[in-house]
Design an enzyme around this catalytic site. Sequence first.
Site, PDB file in Angstrom:
ATOM      1  CE  LYS A  34      40.066  40.903  40.744  1.00 28.43           C
ATOM      2  NZ  LYS A  34      40.178  42.075  39.844  1.00 28.43           N
ATOM      3  CB  SER A 109      39.789  40.599  36.353  1.00 32.65           C
ATOM      4  OG  SER A 109      40.239  41.618  37.206  1.00 32.65           O
ATOM      5  CB  SER A 133      38.800  44.545  37.170  1.00 36.86           C
ATOM      6  OG  SER A 133      39.376  43.885  36.092  1.00 36.86           O
TER       7      SER A 133
END
Length: 437
Positions: A34, A109, A133
């Site tokens: 990420k 996310s 997330s």
Amino acid sequence: MRYSLEQLRSANARYGMFHAMADTVEGDFQFSAKDNLTSKGMETCAGSRILEGYVPAFDATAISKIKAAGGTLVGKTNMDEFGFGTFSANSGFEIPRNPYDTDRACGGSSGGSACAAAVFEGHVSLGVSTGGSICCPASFCGVYGIAPTYGRVSRYGLIDYGNSLDKIGPISADAKDLRKFTYMIAGKDPKDPTSCVQPDGFGEDRPVRRVAVPKEGVEGLSQDVADAFEKALSKLDSLGIETETVDMPTLKYAMPAYYVLATSEASTNLARYVGMRYGRQDGDLSLKFDDYFSDVRSRCFGDEAKRRILLGTYTRMAGFRDRYYAKALQVRQAIIADYKRVFSDFDAVLAPTMPFVAPKFEDISKMSALDSYKADYLTVPANIAGTPHMSVPCGYDPDGMPIGMQFVTDHWNENLLFSTAELWQENFTARRPEVVM
Ligand code: GLN
């Protein structure tokens, strides 16, 4: 499987999972991370325009550990700005598209990470969860994802959202990778004191036997999710895993408490982005410093980041903080106590991961901020409690969109989750998306 640079780029053009990509992809195996984990020599923006151009001089501990094991970081995955969102649609850059239907979101996310894990065979992507997330995008993209116990994995090199909540964990289409990669990245790291209190080991290593299904966790579901979950419960029964309905009355307070705590922490974390130290430095230097900061922040933060700065500043203000921030801390303790009570009798708590399947972008654009916050009511409780939790694929809706369920175990008991996921994987027929690249 090892993909060539051309294949990775072509997949990225279709699905938009990567923000920055490597120039070479040699090495024993490929992985991605990420974009809020710092990566040496590779741009790291955490989904925010304010960090554009920031190329870290060091790797986050989780990334350096995978590199040391022979991994090649092939890309940094698109995400909601600083982790603020449930669909990865609040990105300052590209919005990842769901491999099962590119008109739909990947979840958030860590949407780009779940997308990469679903698209590339044998690929593991590091996600980060503050309030769901990892599990949310894993469920929307039909893959496995684990958020380990808070403190299990060093947060050194993580661009913080909410420091008391953030957790780093792997996402993969293969359940066995959750164990392998969590073991790889876990451990005490003097650069993050919260990682230094963890015990040795990951708890008892066997599948769960007795599982509590909170009645609060099966309310508000779409019919498709409710049906798939019902079927999954009978399958668990056939595997010798007993499920029982319980009451966890505090769960309904988790969502409001979470948004108070998370935004309070986020608003202080974002204070450092002023267009001077990291990323964008293109303001008008003849302005007074306050005007310079306001100018850069107004231009470069997205709407959701601004909303959270306002909300989080308000909840911490003298005169309001007892009513909001301190109250939310009390709710957090009550939720932890509720989990501990259930864990004295059960191995795990189970509910669907998300109340609906991955929505279409056109429907997301009609949702208010509050609608989107409310969608997190199933993932937020375990995040607030700091307990490990894992999403596993458990079915598909009539359009073929994946549905996930989330197991939560007591602190430091990740092995129960790994063993359960491995058993489940042997008995569940997963459908891979038809990948075009
Ligand atoms: N959807 C939640 C939020 O917007 C959780 C996101 C996260 O875990 N980073 O805060």
